[in-house]
Design an enzyme around this catalytic site. Sequence first.
Site, short mmCIF file in Angstrom:
data_model
loop_
_atom_site.label_atom_id
_atom_site.label_comp_id
_atom_site.label_asym_id
_atom_site.label_seq_id
_atom_site.Cartn_x
_atom_site.Cartn_y
_atom_site.Cartn_z
N ARG A 63 49.60 21.78 -98.63
CA ARG A 63 49.98 21.07 -97.40
C ARG A 63 51.05 20.02 -97.67
O ARG A 63 51.86 19.72 -96.80
CB ARG A 63 48.75 20.40 -96.77
CG ARG A 63 47.88 21.33 -95.94
CD ARG A 63 46.85 20.56 -95.17
NE ARG A 63 46.26 21.36 -94.11
CZ ARG A 63 45.56 20.85 -93.11
NH1 ARG A 63 45.37 19.54 -93.04
NH2 ARG A 63 45.04 21.63 -92.18
N LYS A 137 69.86 15.37 -88.86
CA LYS A 137 70.28 13.99 -88.53
C LYS A 137 71.45 13.57 -89.40
O LYS A 137 72.39 12.93 -88.92
CB LYS A 137 69.10 13.04 -88.74
CG LYS A 137 69.47 11.56 -88.56
CD LYS A 137 68.27 10.65 -88.73
CE LYS A 137 68.68 9.19 -88.57
NZ LYS A 137 67.53 8.27 -88.64
N HIS A 273 69.94 44.43 -57.64
CA HIS A 273 69.75 43.05 -57.20
C HIS A 273 68.28 42.66 -57.18
O HIS A 273 67.79 42.06 -56.23
CB HIS A 273 70.40 42.84 -55.83
CG HIS A 273 71.81 43.31 -55.77
ND1 HIS A 273 72.80 42.81 -56.58
CD2 HIS A 273 72.41 44.28 -55.01
CE1 HIS A 273 73.95 43.42 -56.33
NE2 HIS A 273 73.73 44.32 -55.39
N ARG A 433 58.42 40.17 -40.51
CA ARG A 433 57.83 41.37 -41.11
C ARG A 433 58.18 42.64 -40.35
O ARG A 433 58.39 43.70 -40.96
CB ARG A 433 56.31 41.20 -41.20
CG ARG A 433 55.61 42.25 -42.04
CD ARG A 433 54.29 41.74 -42.55
NE ARG A 433 54.48 40.54 -43.35
CZ ARG A 433 54.84 40.53 -44.64
NH1 ARG A 433 55.04 41.67 -45.26
NH2 ARG A 433 54.99 39.41 -45.29
#
Length: 509
Positions: A63, A137, A273, A433
Site C-alpha cells: 500500500r 502540477k 435524428h 397525441r
Amino acid sequence: MARLALLSVYNKTGLVELAKSLVVEFGFDLISSEGTAKTLENAGLKVLKVSDYTGFPEILGGRVKTLHPQIHGGILARSNMEEDITDLANHQIHPIDLVVVNLYPFEQTIAKPGVTMAEAIENIDIGGPAMLRAASKNYAHVTVLCDVEQYKPYLEELRQNNGHPSLEFQRQCAFKGFLQTSAYDSAVANFLRQQSTILPHWKTMGVYLKTLRYGENPHQSAAWYQSGTYSTGWSGATQLQGKELSYNNLVDLEAARCIIAEFTDPAVAILKHTNPCGVGVSNTLLSAYCKAFAADPISAFGGIVALNHPIKADVATELTKTFLECVVAPGCDDAAKEIISNKSKLRLLVLPDFISSPKEKVKIIAGGFLVQDNDNIVMDTSKWQVATEKKPTDEQLVELLFAWKVCKHVKSNAIVVANNRTTLGIGVGQMNRVGSVKIALEQAGERAQGGYLASDGFFPFDDSVRMSAAAGIKAIIQPGGSLRDKDSIKVANELNLVMILTGVRHFLH
C-alpha cells in the site's frame, strides 16, 4: 546520477521499448516500483528499485511504496527556484525529469461479477494518483506520461528538441494527467455511491476522449468524453472503416443501441435524428433487416443501422444497396467486411456489448445539469391489465410487446403502429397525441389493417381509439392513468378492440 525517470505502471504495454530508448538514446537512469522493476530487469535493463532509492521498504502489503519525500521532492522541485535546489541538496534528493505512471484497474475490477467491497477497495490506487498530480502540477519542470499512447510522441519530442520536450507538450501531458486522476476519483466515488442509499444522488463527470469535427451544426464546437478511465460503451467500439464519427452520428448510434438492446432475437433498427424509421425482428438477421428497411425505405436513405447479431455476407450485400451513414453490430466477418469496403465512406463499427446501458441520464440546463435514472425498467407483462372485454391471444401479446418496446424509444408524443414484429408507421414528437396517431396511421396506410398500436402515454380522449379502429387496428397498448380511461375503454369495447394498460409510462424528451 544522470537524468532520472520514474516508472511505476500497472499496464506494462510498451514499457520495455520506452525504457530502452530512455536509457540508450537519452542517457536516463531508471527507478521503479517492485513490479515494474522486475519487468525491466527481465528485459536486461539496469533499474534502481524505489525501496533502494529511498532507503525505505514497501510496507502494508504494497500500500505504501512511492509516498516518500525522496520521490515527491524530486517530482515537485522547481529547477529555477534557488530555495528548491538548496532543499534538494540538503536532503540528498535528485530531481526527477520524467514520471511514467498508470493506475490500478479499479473499473475493470468492479465490473467483474461478484466482486466484493474488499476487492474493490484494494484496487483503489493511492500512490499513482499522488505522483500524477504532483508531476502534472510541476509540468514546467517534469514530464508526466499516464497513457501508453503518449510514449512514442514523447520520444519524438526528445529527438526533435535535443533531448528535452517542449513546454507545450509537457502542458498537454499535465492536462491529461489531471483528467486521468479526475476520472479515476469519479469512478471510485460513483462506485461508493452505488453501495449506499444514504449518499446524495449525484454522478461525477468523465474524461476527455477527443474533439469532434463539430456539434449538431457546423458552427457548434463539440467534444467526446467517456465516463471514467475504462473504455466501455461507445469508447470501447472499434471503427472498421469510414469517415470520422460526428456528434450527430454518436447521438444517433446511442439511440439505435437503446432500441436494439431490447431484443434477443435477430433485430435491426434504422434511425434518423434519434427516432426509428424502421425496426424489424425475425428469425434471421437478413429477414430482420429487410423488414426494417421495407418499413420506410425513403427515410432509411442516409440512416443509421444497428444490428444485434454479427454481420455476414448476405446482410452486408443488402446494406450496400442504399446510402447509409453508419452501421454498427456486435461483429462482422471477413466476407462481410470485404463487401462493405466497397462503400468506403460508410462508417462501420463493431460494438461488442450492446446490452449494458448507463444507470443515469444527464441533461444540461442553464447553470447546471439534471440527472435521472435511465429508463431501464424491466418489462413485466404479468402486471399488464387487459382493460377490454376482448382478450389478447398469445400471438397478439408478442406483437403488442414488440410495439411497446419500440415505442419506449420514440420521442414523445410517441405512437407506433406495427405487425409481424415490424414497424409500419411511427408518430413522433407531436404537440398532441391525436396528431401522432394520425401521422403513424397515415404512414402505415393499408398495412395498418389487422395491426397493433402502442402509445407511450395515456389517451386523454377517445378520439385516438376511434381513429385507430377506423384504420383497421385490432389491439392497442398504452400505460393508462387518465381520468378518461373509462371513455377509451368503452369505445374499445364498442369497436371490438383489445386494449392493454401497462401501468408504466415511457415519455422520452
